[in-house]
Design a protein around this motif. Structure first.
Motif, short mmCIF file in Angstrom:
data_model
loop_
_atom_site.label_atom_id
_atom_site.label_comp_id
_atom_site.label_asym_id
_atom_site.label_seq_id
_atom_site.Cartn_x
_atom_site.Cartn_y
_atom_site.Cartn_z
N VAL A 1 5.55 -0.03 8.26
CA VAL A 1 5.53 1.24 7.55
C VAL A 1 6.97 1.64 7.22
CG1 VAL A 1 4.91 3.69 7.63
CG2 VAL A 1 3.46 1.99 8.77
N VAL A 2 7.19 1.97 5.96
CA VAL A 2 8.44 2.58 5.51
C VAL A 2 8.12 4.00 5.12
CG1 VAL A 2 10.25 2.60 3.74
CG2 VAL A 2 9.49 0.42 4.75
N ALA A 3 8.77 4.97 5.78
CA ALA A 3 8.51 6.38 5.52
C ALA A 3 9.59 6.96 4.62
CB ALA A 3 8.46 7.16 6.83
N VAL A 4 9.16 7.83 3.73
CA VAL A 4 10.09 8.45 2.78
C VAL A 4 9.96 9.97 2.85
CG1 VAL A 4 10.67 8.72 0.33
CG2 VAL A 4 10.01 6.48 1.21
N HIS B 1 0.86 -1.18 0.00
CA HIS B 1 0.00 0.00 0.00
C HIS B 1 0.90 1.24 0.00
CE1 HIS B 1 -3.73 -2.28 1.02
NE2 HIS B 1 -2.81 -3.14 1.40
N VAL B 2 0.41 2.31 -0.60
CA VAL B 2 1.18 3.55 -0.66
C VAL B 2 0.25 4.70 -0.27
CG1 VAL B 2 2.75 4.96 -2.02
CG2 VAL B 2 2.37 2.57 -2.67
N ALA B 3 0.72 5.56 0.62
CA ALA B 3 -0.07 6.72 1.03
C ALA B 3 0.74 7.99 0.83
CB ALA B 3 -0.51 6.60 2.49
N LEU C 1 3.11 -0.70 4.22
CA LEU C 1 2.78 0.64 3.73
C LEU C 1 4.03 1.45 3.43
CD1 LEU C 1 0.61 2.91 3.27
CD2 LEU C 1 0.99 3.55 5.66
N LEU C 2 4.09 1.98 2.22
CA LEU C 2 5.09 2.98 1.84
C LEU C 2 4.44 4.34 2.03
CD1 LEU C 2 7.72 3.96 0.50
CD2 LEU C 2 6.64 3.55 -1.72
N LEU C 3 4.98 5.13 2.95
CA LEU C 3 4.39 6.41 3.32
C LEU C 3 5.23 7.56 2.77
CD1 LEU C 3 2.27 8.03 4.97
CD2 LEU C 3 3.86 7.88 6.91
N CYS C 4 4.65 8.32 1.86
CA CYS C 4 5.28 9.55 1.37
C CYS C 4 4.99 10.63 2.42
CB CYS C 4 4.72 9.94 0.01
SG CYS C 4 5.01 8.68 -1.27
N GLY C 5 6.01 11.04 3.14
CA GLY C 5 5.81 11.82 4.35
C GLY C 5 5.41 13.26 4.15
N GLY C 6 4.95 13.86 5.27
CA GLY C 6 4.66 15.28 5.27
C GLY C 6 3.22 15.65 5.55
N SER C 7 2.35 14.68 5.79
CA SER C 7 0.95 14.99 6.07
C SER C 7 0.75 15.23 7.57
CB SER C 7 0.04 13.84 5.63
OG SER C 7 -1.28 14.04 6.10
N ARG C 8 -0.09 16.21 7.91
CA ARG C 8 -0.38 16.44 9.33
C ARG C 8 -1.34 15.40 9.89
NH1 ARG C 8 -5.00 20.02 10.28
NH2 ARG C 8 -6.12 20.48 8.36
N TRP C 9 -1.80 14.49 9.06
CA TRP C 9 -2.71 13.44 9.51
C TRP C 9 -1.99 12.13 9.82
CZ3 TRP C 9 -6.80 15.92 10.75
CH2 TRP C 9 -7.22 17.01 9.99
N VAL D 1 -1.81 -0.70 -3.97
CA VAL D 1 -2.97 0.19 -3.89
C VAL D 1 -2.53 1.53 -3.31
CG1 VAL D 1 -5.27 0.49 -2.92
CG2 VAL D 1 -4.48 -1.80 -3.52
N ALA D 2 -3.11 2.61 -3.83
CA ALA D 2 -2.79 3.96 -3.37
C ALA D 2 -3.90 4.50 -2.47
CB ALA D 2 -2.60 4.89 -4.56
N CYS D 3 -3.51 5.40 -1.56
CA CYS D 3 -4.46 6.02 -0.65
C CYS D 3 -3.94 7.39 -0.25
CB CYS D 3 -4.64 5.15 0.59
SG CYS D 3 -5.93 5.70 1.72
N GLU D 4 -4.85 8.31 0.08
CA GLU D 4 -4.47 9.62 0.62
C GLU D 4 -4.28 9.47 2.13
OE1 GLU D 4 -4.39 13.36 2.36
OE2 GLU D 4 -6.18 12.09 2.64
N THR D 5 -3.27 10.12 2.70
CA THR D 5 -2.88 9.87 4.09
C THR D 5 -4.01 10.14 5.08
OG1 THR D 5 -0.63 10.53 3.47
CG2 THR D 5 -1.13 10.32 5.82
N GLY D 6 -4.70 11.27 4.94
CA GLY D 6 -5.79 11.56 5.86
C GLY D 6 -6.95 10.60 5.69
N ASP D 7 -7.22 10.23 4.44
CA ASP D 7 -8.33 9.33 4.14
C ASP D 7 -8.02 7.90 4.56
OD1 ASP D 7 -10.95 9.27 3.16
OD2 ASP D 7 -10.31 8.54 1.20
N TRP D 8 -6.75 7.60 4.77
CA TRP D 8 -6.32 6.25 5.14
C TRP D 8 -7.10 5.73 6.35
CZ3 TRP D 8 -4.42 3.79 9.40
CH2 TRP D 8 -3.79 2.56 9.20
N SER D 9 -7.34 6.58 7.33
CA SER D 9 -8.02 6.14 8.55
C SER D 9 -9.50 5.86 8.32
CB SER D 9 -7.90 7.22 9.64
OG SER D 9 -6.54 7.45 9.95
#
Length: 322
Positions: free
Chosen positions: A274-277, A202-204, A251-259, A229-237
């Motif tokens: 989770v792997v954060a980038v 999964h990628v957010a 989960l591959l997390l493209c960082g920087g969201s306040r959510w 599968v892709a997802c928006e970080t805030g919508d992930w929850s």
């Protein structure tokens, strides 16, 4: 499609970005962009269009991105600028959308621009103006550089480029891309082990960079044919969290969201990986940083390379054992 040539296409990214950076100030010359904008495209072209349209609206320019296959395309008002995006210049659905919109505009009050990576394409001949992506031929058969160049070229639209030193940002993205490529031996095997699980990847990404999640997931599906599968970080929850309870969730997390705190609350509680980038993430199993990743524009143009290199490596290994 070819795994080795896809790898070579990725390695050529920095040089191509620098060439594009030198031309960015001229690409939209002669095009009146101070008008409502409709972006059309399929696949990664649509991913890029969605992010750019949101940024145009935030800057005060009326803009919308539509998937070209939509039967409910908006009817452009006189003076609208329609930007049809297709790396090949031959996407059937995009060509059809341009024809439909032209038929609805017999007076020629709408201007059509072809943004393409192939000179002399059918899309160019269907539009009034052509703007080149300058991504070069992608011999691997995967739209990787052309996706990156679509974003860079659209974000050079005057309504957006005036808000940031955009050619400089593209140059920094070339340096960031070089950094990830040069250090891949230190991070690629680790991220592959963590992210390529038995139930897929999964990628957010934040809404402002949603195209990064969409393109990253596409790269894993298109080359090595892995579920992603892709997802928006805030919508992930609201939409993805449920799978953390029943699957080996990676989960591959493209960082920087306040959510992100809510996301990490669930993944930590349920033992998900989770792997954060591109941003600090204390609760991630692994965090990958790269040069200039504090710049949101650099993140947008660079972070998909992580999944692209994962895809290239997995594709090459599967081809070798086939």
């Amino acid at each position: 499609m070819d795994a080795e040539l896809f790898q070579a296409d990725l390695e050529a990214k920095p040089a191509r970005l620098r060439e594009l950076s030198a031309q960015l100030g001229h690409l939209w010359a002669g095009v009146d962009t101070d008008r409502p904008i409709l972006l059309l495209g399929m696949g990664s072209s649509h991913y890029a269009g969605g992010v750019v349209a949101a940024r145009l609206r935030a800057a005060g320019t009326p803009a919308v991105a539509e998937i070209a296959s939509n039967d409910l395309l908006p009817r452009p008002r006189p003076g609208t600028l329609v930007i049809a995006v297709s790396a090949s210049g031959g996407s059937t659905e995009t060509l059809d959308a341009v024809r439909r919109l032209r038929d609805a505009d017999p007076g020629g009050a709408v201007t059509f621009v072809a943004l393409t990576n192939r000179a002399g394409s059918e899309l160019e001949s269907s539009c009034d103006v052509a703007v080149p992506m300058l991504a070069g031929t992608e011999l691997g058969g995967v739209a990787c550089r052309s996706f990156q160049h679509t974003l860079a070229t659209l974000l050079a639209l005057p309504a957006l480029a005036g808000r940031t030193p955009w050619p400089e940002t593209v140059g920094k993205a070339a340096e960031a891309t070089e950094d990830l490529l040069a250090r891949r031996d230190t991070w690629l095997a680790t991220t592959a082990e963590l992210l390529l699980g038995p139930h897929g990847t999964h990628v957010a990404a934040p809404a402002r960079r949603l195209s990064s999640a969409q393109q990253s997931a596409l790269m894993l599906r298109e080359g090595p044919r892995l579920p992603a599968v892709a997802c928006e970080t805030g919508d992930w929850s609201h939409v993805d969290v449920y799978l953390t309870k029943t699957t080996d969730y990676r989960l591959l997390l493209c960082g920087g969201s306040r959510w992100e705190p809510e996301l990490f609350r669930w993944t930590k509680e349920r033992g998900s990986t989770v792997v954060a980038v591109g941003a600090p993430a204390p609760d991630a199993a692994y965090t990958l940083r790269y040069r200039h990743d504090e710049d949101d524009g650099v993140r947008l143009l660079t972070e998909t390379l992580v999944a692209e290199l994962l895809a290239a490596d997995a594709w090459r290994r599967s081809a070798a054992t086939a």
